[in-house]
Write an enzyme that holds these catalytic residues in place. Structure first.
Site, PDB file in Angstrom:
ATOM      1  N   ALA A  23      71.119  17.590  21.329  1.00 19.47           N
ATOM      2  CA  ALA A  23      70.048  18.716  21.116  1.00 19.47           C
ATOM      3  C   ALA A  23      69.273  18.214  19.892  1.00 19.47           C
ATOM      4  O   ALA A  23      68.456  19.005  19.580  1.00 19.47           O
ATOM      5  CB  ALA A  23      70.607  19.847  21.114  1.00 19.47           C
ATOM      6  N   ASP A  73      81.157  14.047  19.601  1.00 17.70           N
ATOM      7  CA  ASP A  73      80.909  12.715  20.443  1.00 17.70           C
ATOM      8  C   ASP A  73      81.416  13.173  22.010  1.00 17.70           C
ATOM      9  O   ASP A  73      82.784  13.248  22.177  1.00 17.70           O
ATOM     10  CB  ASP A  73      81.618  11.687  20.063  1.00 17.70           C
ATOM     11  CG  ASP A  73      81.383  10.217  20.809  1.00 17.70           C
ATOM     12  OD1 ASP A  73      80.746  10.458  22.196  1.00 17.70           O
ATOM     13  OD2 ASP A  73      81.588   8.980  20.474  1.00 17.70           O
ATOM     14  N   ASN A 100      73.102  17.218  28.348  1.00 20.82           N
ATOM     15  CA  ASN A 100      71.998  16.773  28.192  1.00 20.82           C
ATOM     16  C   ASN A 100      72.106  15.110  27.422  1.00 20.82           C
ATOM     17  O   ASN A 100      71.215  14.354  27.657  1.00 20.82           O
ATOM     18  CB  ASN A 100      70.666  17.484  27.355  1.00 20.82           C
ATOM     19  CG  ASN A 100      69.835  16.523  26.851  1.00 20.82           C
ATOM     20  OD1 ASN A 100      68.825  16.200  27.506  1.00 20.82           O
ATOM     21  ND2 ASN A 100      69.970  16.258  25.478  1.00 20.82           N
ATOM     22  N   TYR A 165      73.050   2.848  34.170  1.00 22.80           N
ATOM     23  CA  TYR A 165      72.292   3.997  33.807  1.00 22.80           C
ATOM     24  C   TYR A 165      72.202   4.951  35.203  1.00 22.80           C
ATOM     25  O   TYR A 165      72.698   5.908  35.233  1.00 22.80           O
ATOM     26  CB  TYR A 165      71.069   4.041  33.382  1.00 22.80           C
ATOM     27  CG  TYR A 165      70.359   5.323  32.790  1.00 22.80           C
ATOM     28  CD1 TYR A 165      70.660   5.951  31.784  1.00 22.80           C
ATOM     29  CD2 TYR A 165      69.078   5.608  33.595  1.00 22.80           C
ATOM     30  CE1 TYR A 165      69.919   7.181  31.361  1.00 22.80           C
ATOM     31  CE2 TYR A 165      68.510   6.560  33.334  1.00 22.80           C
ATOM     32  CZ  TYR A 165      68.816   7.432  32.137  1.00 22.80           C
ATOM     33  OH  TYR A 165      67.987   8.708  31.880  1.00 22.80           O
ATOM     34  N   LYS A 169      74.019   8.260  36.520  1.00 25.01           N
ATOM     35  CA  LYS A 169      73.123   9.615  36.764  1.00 25.01           C
ATOM     36  C   LYS A 169      73.374   9.967  38.263  1.00 25.01           C
ATOM     37  O   LYS A 169      73.561  11.093  38.570  1.00 25.01           O
ATOM     38  CB  LYS A 169      71.806   9.313  36.613  1.00 25.01           C
ATOM     39  CG  LYS A 169      71.385   8.948  35.176  1.00 25.01           C
ATOM     40  CD  LYS A 169      71.733  10.232  34.238  1.00 25.01           C
ATOM     41  CE  LYS A 169      71.292  10.374  32.866  1.00 25.01           C
ATOM     42  NZ  LYS A 169      71.331  11.354  31.911  1.00 25.01           N
TER      43      LYS A 169
END
Ligand code: NAP
Length: 256
Positions: A23, A73, A100, A165, A169
């Site tokens: 964030a 981490d 996120n 990636y 996801k």
């Protein structure tokens, strides 16, 4: 920055404690500001961007909110456990978890190194498992909680050059749907938000040609802002979305 300007007057998250991973910048930063605007106490997680995370926490406090930067981490299982223990010791409860944190290491699959494949999976997918794993029993005990996982349209539709990636996801979407079914009986909502192209450092790093092609492929003809994503996340963290779980909602200007 737009995310510092309050647009919502609803203080629907007063009394809630929210952990937002990654964030210190980008979409996570906007989520931290929006949740704080709605009244939540925000734990601003960072890995490399300590200074930026401190600035986010200070910015929230300057606007009358409550926030603290917490380093960890997310790809480190033990470190996530310590982070959660510390937050529980200081605040006594966590009500909202936003996974996120995410990275890209794009390449064509024929050229992709094992290291780049693993690193993206370790942060984007295992990182979310780590935080969920350490917080799940607290949520179960509370019989309430909200988990929002930031996925991507790449995980919904696939994307050439992003095998690692997109796999991370798509995996995150599977994790979301499964955990949603496990935790639904205790009123815990677990949803995924799948952004399209959003203006952050992640997309600023794209070559100019790829950027132009990306924008041309978006029906709305523009990239989204971090705030576009953050507003949906705030909705999914509020009581008014209590009957929504196991969903994947795209914020993509019509792309997918
Ligand atoms: P960004 O500006 O590059 O920010 C990435 C964030 O992830 C940073 O705050 C970074 O924190 C954090 N992070 C990376 N590795 C971490 C780790 N090991 N532990 C903890 N935090 C870590 O990217 P963004 O665009 O805001 O992306 C945020 C999320 O949205 C990601 O999950 C991304 O996949 C997703 N998304 C973005 C887009 C887009 O178009 N921008 C589209 C779809 C999905 P530090 O700097 O502190 O390391």
């Amino acid at each position: 920055m737009a995310e510092e300007k309050s647009s919502g007057t609803d203080k629907e998250l007063v009394g809630k404690v929210a952990l937002v991973t990654g964030a210190g910048r980008g979409i996570g930063r906007a989520i931290a500001f929006v949740l704080a605007e709605r009244g939540a106490t925000v734990l601003v997680n960072y890995n490399g961007s300590r200074q930026q995370a401190m600035e986010v926490a200070e910015g929230i406090q300057a606007a009358g909110g409550t926030a603290r930067a917490v380093g960890c981490d997310v790809s480190d299982f033990e470190a996530c456990g310590h982070m959660v223990e510390e937050i529980m010791a200081d605040y006594g409860h966590v009500d909202i978890l936003v996974n996120n944190a995410g990275v890209t290491r794009d390449n064509l699959v024929a050229r992709m190194s094992e290291e780049d494949y693993d690193r993206v999976l370790d942060i984007n997918l295992k990182g979310a498992f780590h935080t969920i794993r350490h917080l799940a029993r607290h949520f179960l005990k509370q019989r309430k909680g909200k988990i929002v996982n930031i996925a991507s349209v790449s995980g919904v539709a696939g994307n050439a050059g992003q095998a690692n990636y997109a796999a991370s996801k798509a995996g995150l979407i599977g994790l979301t749907k499964s955990v949603a079914k496990e935790l639904a009986g205790r009123n815990i909502c677990v949803n995924a938000v799948a952004p399209g192209f959003i203006e952050t450092e992640m997309t600023l790093g794209m070559p100019q040609k790829a950027r132009e092609a990306a924008v041309a492929s978006i029906p709305m003809g523009r990239m989204g802002s971090p705030r576009d994503v953050a507003e949906l996340v705030a909705f999914l963290c509020a009581e008014k979305s209590d009957y929504i779980t196991g969903q994947v909602i795209c914020v993509d200007g019509g792309l997918v």
